[in-house]
Design a protein around this motif. Structure first.
Motif, PDB file in Angstrom:
ATOM      1  N   PHE A 146       3.022  79.957  22.362  1.00 27.85           N
ATOM      2  CA  PHE A 146       2.543  79.634  21.002  1.00 27.85           C
ATOM      3  C   PHE A 146       1.785  78.310  20.996  1.00 27.85           C
ATOM      4  N   GLY A 147       0.872  78.170  21.958  1.00 21.92           N
ATOM      5  CA  GLY A 147       0.049  76.978  21.957  1.00 21.92           C
ATOM      6  C   GLY A 147       0.717  75.775  22.601  1.00 21.92           C
ATOM      7  N   VAL A 148       0.076  74.641  22.472  1.00 21.65           N
ATOM      8  CA  VAL A 148       0.532  73.408  23.126  1.00 21.65           C
ATOM      9  C   VAL A 148       1.248  72.530  22.098  1.00 21.65           C
ATOM     10  N   SER A 149       2.281  71.848  22.530  1.00 22.22           N
ATOM     11  CA  SER A 149       3.062  70.976  21.650  1.00 22.22           C
ATOM     12  C   SER A 149       2.170  70.128  20.751  1.00 22.22           C
ATOM     13  N   ARG A 150       2.465  70.159  19.439  1.00 21.67           N
ATOM     14  CA  ARG A 150       1.645  69.384  18.504  1.00 21.67           C
ATOM     15  C   ARG A 150       1.958  67.886  18.670  1.00 21.67           C
ATOM     16  N   ASP A 151       3.157  67.554  19.180  1.00 22.35           N
ATOM     17  CA  ASP A 151       3.490  66.147  19.470  1.00 22.35           C
ATOM     18  C   ASP A 151       2.552  65.632  20.546  1.00 22.35           C
ATOM     19  N   THR A 152       2.401  66.415  21.596  1.00 21.84           N
ATOM     20  CA  THR A 152       1.532  66.045  22.705  1.00 21.84           C
ATOM     21  C   THR A 152       0.089  65.907  22.229  1.00 21.84           C
ATOM     22  N   GLN A 153      -0.339  66.824  21.366  1.00 21.38           N
ATOM     23  CA  GLN A 153      -1.719  66.770  20.890  1.00 21.38           C
ATOM     24  C   GLN A 153      -1.975  65.464  20.138  1.00 21.38           C
ATOM     25  N   LEU A 154      -0.979  65.011  19.364  1.00 16.03           N
ATOM     26  CA  LEU A 154      -1.148  63.751  18.645  1.00 16.03           C
ATOM     27  C   LEU A 154      -1.281  62.588  19.623  1.00 16.03           C
ATOM     28  N   ARG A 155      -0.425  62.610  20.623  1.00 20.94           N
ATOM     29  CA  ARG A 155      -0.428  61.498  21.580  1.00 20.94           C
ATOM     30  C   ARG A 155      -1.752  61.437  22.349  1.00 20.94           C
ATOM     31  N   ILE A 156      -2.224  62.576  22.787  1.00 20.32           N
ATOM     32  CA  ILE A 156      -3.462  62.616  23.560  1.00 20.32           C
ATOM     33  C   ILE A 156      -4.637  62.143  22.697  1.00 20.32           C
ATOM     34  N   LEU A 157      -4.615  62.505  21.423  1.00 25.74           N
ATOM     35  CA  LEU A 157      -5.674  62.043  20.520  1.00 25.74           C
ATOM     36  C   LEU A 157      -5.714  60.524  20.493  1.00 25.74           C
ATOM     37  N   LYS A 158      -4.541  59.916  20.376  1.00 29.11           N
ATOM     38  CA  LYS A 158      -4.448  58.450  20.344  1.00 29.11           C
ATOM     39  C   LYS A 158      -5.034  57.843  21.612  1.00 29.11           C
ATOM     40  N   LEU A 159      -4.680  58.424  22.757  1.00 32.23           N
ATOM     41  CA  LEU A 159      -5.161  57.903  24.033  1.00 32.23           C
ATOM     42  C   LEU A 159      -6.674  58.059  24.158  1.00 32.23           C
ATOM     43  N   LEU A 160      -7.191  59.195  23.694  1.00 29.53           N
ATOM     44  CA  LEU A 160      -8.634  59.422  23.759  1.00 29.53           C
ATOM     45  C   LEU A 160      -9.387  58.407  22.909  1.00 29.53           C
ATOM     46  N   LYS A 161      -8.797  58.042  21.778  1.00 29.25           N
ATOM     47  CA  LYS A 161      -9.465  57.068  20.910  1.00 29.25           C
ATOM     48  C   LYS A 161      -9.624  55.732  21.628  1.00 29.25           C
ATOM     49  N   VAL A 162      -8.602  55.365  22.392  1.00 29.08           N
ATOM     50  CA  VAL A 162      -8.688  54.125  23.157  1.00 29.08           C
ATOM     51  C   VAL A 162      -9.785  54.253  24.216  1.00 29.08           C
ATOM     52  N   ILE A 163      -9.762  55.362  24.927  1.00 34.29           N
ATOM     53  CA  ILE A 163     -10.749  55.580  25.990  1.00 34.29           C
ATOM     54  C   ILE A 163     -12.172  55.517  25.425  1.00 34.29           C
ATOM     55  N   LEU A 164     -12.370  56.234  24.316  1.00 30.70           N
ATOM     56  CA  LEU A 164     -13.717  56.288  23.738  1.00 30.70           C
ATOM     57  C   LEU A 164     -14.160  54.928  23.216  1.00 30.70           C
ATOM     58  N   ALA A 165     -13.207  54.179  22.663  1.00 32.71           N
ATOM     59  CA  ALA A 165     -13.558  52.871  22.110  1.00 32.71           C
ATOM     60  C   ALA A 165     -14.011  51.909  23.206  1.00 32.71           C
ATOM     61  N   GLU A 166     -13.539  52.151  24.430  1.00 37.51           N
ATOM     62  CA  GLU A 166     -13.828  51.217  25.523  1.00 37.51           C
ATOM     63  C   GLU A 166     -14.943  51.683  26.461  1.00 37.51           C
ATOM     64  N   VAL A 167     -15.511  52.840  26.188  1.00 37.10           N
ATOM     65  CA  VAL A 167     -16.579  53.349  27.070  1.00 37.10           C
ATOM     66  C   VAL A 167     -17.715  52.346  27.153  1.00 37.10           C
ATOM     67  N   GLY A 168     -18.085  51.993  28.368  1.00 35.07           N
ATOM     68  CA  GLY A 168     -19.191  51.065  28.587  1.00 35.07           C
ATOM     69  C   GLY A 168     -18.843  49.606  28.368  1.00 35.07           C
ATOM     70  N   ARG A 169     -17.578  49.332  28.040  1.00 32.55           N
ATOM     71  CA  ARG A 169     -17.173  47.937  27.781  1.00 32.55           C
ATOM     72  C   ARG A 169     -16.275  47.410  28.884  1.00 32.55           C
ATOM     73  N   GLU A 170     -15.852  46.173  28.762  1.00 27.60           N
ATOM     74  CA  GLU A 170     -15.045  45.545  29.787  1.00 27.60           C
ATOM     75  C   GLU A 170     -13.752  46.324  30.050  1.00 27.60           C
ATOM     76  N   GLY A 171     -13.186  46.905  28.984  1.00 29.52           N
ATOM     77  CA  GLY A 171     -11.924  47.638  29.111  1.00 29.52           C
ATOM     78  C   GLY A 171     -12.096  49.118  29.408  1.00 29.52           C
ATOM     79  N   ASP A 172     -13.254  49.491  29.924  1.00 31.36           N
ATOM     80  CA  ASP A 172     -13.556  50.893  30.210  1.00 31.36           C
ATOM     81  C   ASP A 172     -12.584  51.458  31.243  1.00 31.36           C
ATOM     82  N   ILE A 173     -11.927  52.566  30.917  1.00 35.03           N
ATOM     83  CA  ILE A 173     -10.943  53.156  31.828  1.00 35.03           C
ATOM     84  C   ILE A 173     -11.618  53.675  33.095  1.00 35.03           C
TER      85      ILE A 173
END
Lengths: 464, 464
Positions: B322-349
């Protein structure tokens, strides 16, 4: 006249001194309190963000999540059935009551009440590894708390059982079928395991077995179609027994017997049924969806006696998904701690749930009892070892029967009256039956009850 | 002498007035600031608890999680390889360096550095429902951010593709095989799909296909064993292509061609390889494990062009879990926001990851280059469209070859020297090869390097 320095009034001295003391007090207070706030830093943005989302008003008919679609910089409300609008305050007319899914949102108010205890802050580095601290990717604390839960409720023996985690009991259903099937049929179909259940049954067992279509097993249908149920006949049966049953809420036993019976105890909790005694079968499936209501988390577990079956199920979990999300495991642990802390107390989730669902059943039964067009399944009061009393029914579903001879498609009858239900055929039962979910939100139940009341009152009118 | 009331000095007046003003200021400050702290309540216990766990010292060689085993009321440290003790300060002697698993803990320091942005507080009522706000149990915001991520990195075209979420790309591997297989072979094995890959390949493809043993497909082995690779020969091949490849890091193409090729792009990120151009194949698999390092979260996705294949994969996800854990989906969204915010910057992953892994590869290559007993795979500098420059290699794994004629079992050679690796046979390659993971913790890499250095220096000694 004398000039120069003078002695200040005594009251003024006291005033200055008090003001000074007050300032000293304020400085030390701020230093201690805010000092802590400033030093703690990294958790604050997440906490603030979560409280902001929670504070968004959806008129009591919806809620905004942290990951809801963003509009104007804020998460938007996700509304209950038949509600719409930015704050879910708009009640749609001509909107069908949706009683199809077993979506356990009736428990949402319980968790809002327990906001502080049930929240969990997941750090960015939480359990990044494939490995957890237990074997097979499980959290040891979570396993321990699951055993405590069964002990506290008294609904299952766990000491002779291994535990397998799954993404919902959904995943464990096929893992168990696979584990009970032969290791390798080598194109010799006579050893293929035959998977059966007794109608009415939850259709997932059939859908999964047919869809994954493993060479080692085959869906063989309803037990009532089997000529010879003797396990020693040589046929290798795998039987699903759901108890209490979905859709009718009745406690069930195996028809075939033997060691390849999978007991699905998703509903064997005080919410839905009296606990007669602790279950102690070879394979028992449970899901958090029907305990805490966290269907979206995808977490379930199997209690398994046989080591070989356990090993095969663990291997299934490894190859299918490398275990269950460690994020989910953390969250479920937090929820279990709240549940366990409240067992037997005013905030007991089982008390909350039983009272909610019993009231709903009583209301629905009351309306249906004055109908000759519809009937519900018969459920009797039973003694419950958890509540230490005889308790009235509180099933998750109403298994409605259309009694009129000409009304053979009950799902259609209800659909025409603006009620969405799940047809009897979905459970391999006659289409004269249809299932109504009683475990959704209050809005869902109120809409359902209202439509049922209209239906039944139209019955009386048309019979006049 | 005069007595009675006197006029206070001007300085004293100023002092009183200032003190009074300060009182007013403090009162209003406390009212506004601390008032907020006191009013916000429900998120605080979770935030405090998380910070307390994070603050537990594990000597830099481990960490305590919220759900670690509790001792004395506190979570206990979980230590890195070869470290032990209550605070992981004890370095075990005679402890093997463990370079077996592709466990991406090298990214842990990145997330500790981004503690504030990457934390997420999950409310007790977060996404309890089976339904999410997108079709097929997906979070719309997460899907949007995944497309943004591919756009930002330039490693895949997504506009012509549907997205399917999975519990890791692990789950999507079998979902894709199932989707590309015939709907129903009806015991006519000639239409059975034959699943192949080109050695050396990641063994999960073979293990899963054999384990689940669907009637619709069959593991057919290494493409080099196939007589006729012409897709129009009538045989229905499903080919796995991993690019960059696991274990050797080389960019790969399909050998068979046709429309039933599953591209596993788990490593097609700037951490591990130059991005040559955006991938645009019919089926592409990705996993968060190898991007953010959150292997434990179990989250991956497939980009799928064909609607029918997409529908079948979605059906697989439904019936499996029945799909992927909605808890996990929330967490991954948070992590992606950090990654995207830092693209091309000093904190780029990607910058962090590339620099970390490039240094590790350089160090290892440097040591191995002075060895005649061992060699590594040859990887060339390539132009990367993400970094806009030619970049040196930074593979996830070292694919070590034992060059001495008599040393045919390289895994055993390394094991004897106190290094755990993954044997070539696990990749259907010669046992003369073995794989070393370069993406684990700094402790793991340091231990590995140290043991390799000893090995190589012993080589020089024994050849003197």
């Amino acid at each position: 006249m004398e000039t120069g320095k003078t002695v200040p009034d005594l009251k003024l001295k006291l005033l200055i001194f008090s003001s000074f003391l007050l300032n000293v007090f304020f400085v030390s207070y701020i230093y201690r309190f805010i000092g802590n706030q400033i030093d703690s830093g990294w958790s604050s943005p997440a906490a603030v963000e979560a409280e902001a989302a929670a504070a968004i008003s959806c008129s009591g008919h919806g809620r905004a999540y942290l990951d809801s679609v963003i509009f104007d910089g804020n998460p938007t409300c996700e509304c209950n059935t038949c509600y719409a609008g930015k704050d879910c305050s708009l009640l749609l007319s001509n909107c069908a009551a949706d009683a199809n899914s077993g979506d356990p949102l009736f428990l949402e108010p319980y968790w809002r009440r327990n906001a502080a205890g049930s929240a969990v802050l997941v750090a960015g580095w939480h359990r990044m590894s494939y490995e957890a601290n237990g074997d097979n990717y499980i959290s040891l604390e979570l396993e321990r708390h699951l055993r405590l839960l069964h002990y506290a409720v008294g609904n299952a023996i766990t000491r002779d059982h291994f535990i397998v985690f799954g993404a919902g009991s959904t995943q464990l259903v096929n893992a168990a079928v696979h584990a009970l099937s032969p290791d390798d049929v080598n194109f010799n179909e006579s050893s293929t395991a035959l998977v059966v259940a007794t109608a009415p049954f939850y259709r997932l067992y059939k859908q999964q077995t047919k869809f994954f279509d493993s060479r080692e097993n085959l869906w063989d249908g309803d037990t009532s179609n089997l000529d010879n149920l003797n396990a020693s006949s040589g046929a290798n049966f795998i039987e699903f027994v759901t108890s209490p049953n979905n859709p009718d809420g009745k406690l069930k036993q195996s028809v075939i017997g033997g060691s390849s019976v999978i007991y699905d105890h998703a509903y064997y909790w005080p919410h839905y049924t009296a606990i007669a005694n602790p279950a102690d079968e070879d394979i028992m499936l449970f899901t958090v969806s029907k305990i805490s209501g966290h269907a979206g988390s995808r977490f379930g577990w199997a209690l398994v006696k046989d080591r070989k079956v356990y090993k095969k199920m663990v291997q299934y979990l490894l190859l299918n998904t490398f275990g269950v999300s460690r994020d989910t495991q953390l969250r479920i642990l937090k929820l279990l701690k709240v549940i366990l802390a409240e067992v037997g107390r005013e905030g007991d989730i089982f008390k909350f749930s039983y009272e909610t669902l019993n009231k709903r059943w009583a209301k629905l039964s009351n309306v249906i009892s004055s109908s000759s067009r519809f009937s519900l399944q018969k459920l009797s009061p039973l003694y419950c070892t958890y509540f230490h009393k005889i308790r009235d029914p509180s099933p998750a579903y109403a298994w409605v029967k259309c009694e009129r001879l000409e009304e053979t498609d009950c799902e259609a009858v209800l659909r025409e009256a603006g009620i969405i239900s799940r047809a009897g055929e979905a459970f391999e039962a006659e289409s004269r039956y249809t299932r109504l979910s009683l475990i959704k939100t209050k809005d869902d139940f109120d809409q359902l009850l209202s439509k049922i009341e209209s239906l039944v009152s139209n019955e009386r009118v048309s019979s006049m």
